[in-house]
Design an enzyme around this catalytic site. Structure first.
Site, short mmCIF file in Angstrom:
data_model
loop_
_atom_site.label_atom_id
_atom_site.label_comp_id
_atom_site.label_asym_id
_atom_site.label_seq_id
_atom_site.Cartn_x
_atom_site.Cartn_y
_atom_site.Cartn_z
N ARG A 16 0.81 -1.22 0.00
CA ARG A 16 0.00 0.00 0.00
C ARG A 16 0.84 1.27 0.00
O ARG A 16 0.35 2.36 -0.25
CB ARG A 16 -0.96 -0.02 1.21
CG ARG A 16 -2.06 -1.04 1.08
CD ARG A 16 -2.75 -1.33 2.42
NE ARG A 16 -1.97 -2.23 3.27
CZ ARG A 16 -2.36 -2.67 4.47
NH1 ARG A 16 -3.51 -2.26 4.99
NH2 ARG A 16 -1.60 -3.49 5.17
N ASN A 377 42.35 36.63 7.07
CA ASN A 377 41.22 37.32 6.45
C ASN A 377 41.21 36.99 4.96
O ASN A 377 42.20 37.22 4.26
CB ASN A 377 41.33 38.83 6.64
CG ASN A 377 40.05 39.52 6.19
OD1 ASN A 377 39.02 39.40 6.83
ND2 ASN A 377 40.13 40.20 5.07
N ALA A 423 44.97 42.34 -4.01
CA ALA A 423 43.66 42.09 -4.60
C ALA A 423 43.80 41.72 -6.07
O ALA A 423 44.65 42.26 -6.77
CB ALA A 423 42.78 43.31 -4.45
C1 UD1 Z 1 -2.16 -5.80 11.53
C2 UD1 Z 1 -3.09 -6.66 12.38
C3 UD1 Z 1 -4.30 -5.81 12.79
C4 UD1 Z 1 -3.80 -4.58 13.54
C5 UD1 Z 1 -2.78 -3.80 12.73
C6 UD1 Z 1 -2.14 -2.74 13.60
C7 UD1 Z 1 -2.91 -8.95 11.51
C8 UD1 Z 1 -3.52 -9.99 10.67
N1 UD1 Z 1 -3.55 -7.79 11.58
O1 UD1 Z 1 -2.86 -5.42 10.35
O2 UD1 Z 1 -5.16 -6.58 13.64
O3 UD1 Z 1 -4.92 -3.75 13.84
O4 UD1 Z 1 -1.71 -4.67 12.29
O5 UD1 Z 1 -1.30 -1.88 12.87
O6 UD1 Z 1 -1.90 -9.17 12.14
N2 UD1 Z 1 4.32 -8.89 8.25
C9 UD1 Z 1 5.27 -9.88 8.14
N3 UD1 Z 1 4.96 -11.03 7.48
C10 UD1 Z 1 3.74 -11.24 6.96
C11 UD1 Z 1 2.75 -10.23 7.08
C12 UD1 Z 1 3.08 -9.06 7.74
O7 UD1 Z 1 6.40 -9.73 8.61
O8 UD1 Z 1 3.52 -12.32 6.38
C13 UD1 Z 1 4.68 -7.65 8.95
C14 UD1 Z 1 4.58 -6.42 8.08
O9 UD1 Z 1 5.84 -6.13 7.47
C15 UD1 Z 1 4.19 -5.34 9.08
C16 UD1 Z 1 3.46 -6.09 10.17
O10 UD1 Z 1 3.76 -7.46 10.00
O11 UD1 Z 1 5.32 -4.69 9.64
C17 UD1 Z 1 1.94 -5.90 10.09
O12 UD1 Z 1 1.49 -6.32 8.80
P1 UD1 Z 1 0.42 -5.48 7.99
O13 UD1 Z 1 0.20 -6.15 6.71
O14 UD1 Z 1 0.79 -4.05 7.99
O15 UD1 Z 1 -0.87 -5.71 8.93
P2 UD1 Z 1 -2.14 -4.79 9.04
O16 UD1 Z 1 -3.03 -5.03 7.89
O17 UD1 Z 1 -1.77 -3.41 9.32
CA CA Z 2 0.13 -2.32 9.36
#
Ligand code: UD1
Ligand code: CA
Length: 459
Positions: A16, A377, A423
């Protein structure tokens, strides 16, 4: 004391963000998001910190360095799957594991301490950090039963219309009994709208086993902001900026217009220093007391002494002493060392230049690859000619020398102690101590020239 472990989830691409840069590496106030999280966690005396990497793994590791161990998540199958990758590092440990997302840069150690404290006090197997969001769209929602106890977390995409009206959200920060966590993880399924293994499902699994699950609600939603897109990134930037500026103001720094002052997270500023609007302080900067910085100045990786004034100028990777006056419109380029009481005036550019105490270049100069002694200077418009198209050479201007206006010092060259350069000179040879060097054509006046010219025209 109970052992404590930390896991940071940082393997996602961050679709995103629509960016070539991996999400957790996007900077907030100049520091990558994941580094903010690491720096806060580092203060919690954890036995181990494991960062889950995947997309951009090498870059994320290079950023964090040896403050963390790493586990690779080759395919991003969800947050539960991500935590499972830490099994080799953690599965056999006893203690509490704190799980934090790499995209929540504003989370503080104090809030995580409060979460841990409640978790330990009630003897929970899992505790969720929650917050109330004015706009909960996109976050997982906290579903509570009639008695108000946490039942489960439902992701926005999986939630019913009614569940979406819940404003208490999962911040993505949790702590778990480590053994209970790894046991529950193996029971998480991917039977949901996104086909992912959700870490939040662990809550329901533990609850169904009759374990104690609690939520700790922070009153600061702002601290838990999850950055998924550039709009949220701008909100995080603003909130972090307010936090940093407030810290400096409480410490005795005057910031005239905090909305238009940008100070990196780790900069240090002494008391009674005044920061004027439009100032951007980047990287590792230390500024002393009683300085005036700005308006409209950019300072990056510099050490600045006390009582120094920098107006409308740019300074990078340099050291600047006490009682120095810089600007307006000066450019201090990397590797410059400016001693006390130096003046670098308008439209002066320095590069890799050492300036001894009390020396001045007040107007319109370029001084590059130069060693300038004390009380020198440098007259208006004088420059060091440091580059022959292939190589750069050193210019030395020794103590008390006086360089007349609009001189060229063609390097390598030395102007000795106390020497004068007339100068308009182009100096190509050494000037001995206390000498006067004149290196320009002598002036010739052609008397009555205009009269003779007119006679020619009329004949
Ligand atoms: C997640 C939570 C949601 C919470 C929100 C808070 C889940 C399913 N949902 O949603 O409940 O309200 O965070 O900000 O957990 N990541 C990995 N491996 C993966 C998927 C994600 O390392 O397979 C990491 C991403 O890099 C990120 C973090 O986990 O730093 C959160 O993942 P993201 O996809 O941003 O979750 P949200 O949709 O924000
Ligand atoms: Ca997130």
């Amino acid at each position: 004391m109970t052992n404590r472990y930390g896991v940071i989830l940082a393997a996602g691409q961050g679709t995103r963000m629509k960016s070539k840069l991996y999400k957790v590496l996007h900077p907030v106030c100049g520091k990558p998001m994941v580094q903010h999280v690491v720096d806060q966690l580092s203060t919690l005396s954890l036995q181990k910190l494991v960062t889950i990497v995947g997309h951009g793994a090498e870059k994320v590791k290079a950023q964090i360095g040896d403050k963390s161990e790493y586990a690779l998540q080759e395919e991003q199958l969800g947050t539960a799957h991500a935590v499972m990758q830490a099994a080799n590092h953690l599965a056999n440990e006893k203690g509490i594991t704190l799980v934090v997302c790499g995209d929540t840069p504003l989370i503080t150690a104090e809030t995580m301490e409060a979460l841990l404290a409640q978790h330990e006090r009630v003897g929970a197997k899992a505790s969720i950090l929650t917050a109330v969001a004015a706009d909960p769209t996109g976050y997982g929602r906290i579903v509570r039963n009639a008695e108000g106890h946490v039942e489960r977390i439902v992701e926005h995409k999986d939630a019913t219309e009614e569940e979406r009206t819940i404003t208490e959200i999962n911040t993505g920060t949790y702590c778990f009994d480590n053994e209970a966590l790894f046991e529950a993880l193996s029971n998480v399924s991917n039977d949901n709208v996104q086909g992912e293994y959700y870490l939040p499902d662990v809550i329901e699994i533990l609850k169904n086993k009759g374990e104690i699950v609690t939520a700790f609600q922070t009153d600061s939603f702002e601290e838990t902001l999850g950055v998924n897109d550039r709009y949220a990134l701008s909100q995080a930037e603003k909130l972090m900026k307010q936090r940093i500026n407030k810290k400096h103001m409480i410490n005795g720094v005057t910031i005239i217009d905090p909305d238009n002052t940008y100070i990196s997270t780790d900069s240090i500023i002494g008391s009674d220093t005044v920061i004027h609007p439009g100032t951007v302080i980047i990287g590792d900067v230390a500024i002393g007391s009683d300085c005036e910085i700005g308006p409209n100045s950019e300072i990056q990786n510099c050490k600045i002494g006390d009582r120094t004034v920098i107006r409308h100028s740019v300074a990078h990777d340099s050291s600047i002493g006490n009682d120095v006056a810089i600007g307006p419109f000066a450019h201090i380029r990397p590797a410059s060392q400016i001693s006390d009481k130096v003046k670098v005036g308008n439209f002066v550019e320095l590069k890799k230049a050492v300036f001894g105490e009390g020396s001045k270049a007040s107007h319109l100069s370029y001084i590059g690859d130069a060693e300038v002694g004390t009380n020198v200077n440098i007259g208006c418009g004088s420059i060091t000619v440091n580059y022959d198209g292939k190589n750069k050479f050193l210019t030395k201007i020794e103590d008390n020398a006086f360089i007349g206006c609009n001189s060229n010092l063609v390097a390598p060259v030395t102007v000795g102690k106390g020497a004068y350069v007339a100068a308009g000179s182009t100096i190509t040879n050494e000037v001995p101590n206390d000498a006067l060097a004149i290196a320009r054509a002598r002036q010739v006046n052609k008397e009555n020239y205009v009269e003779r010219l007119n006679q020619k025209k009329n004949s």
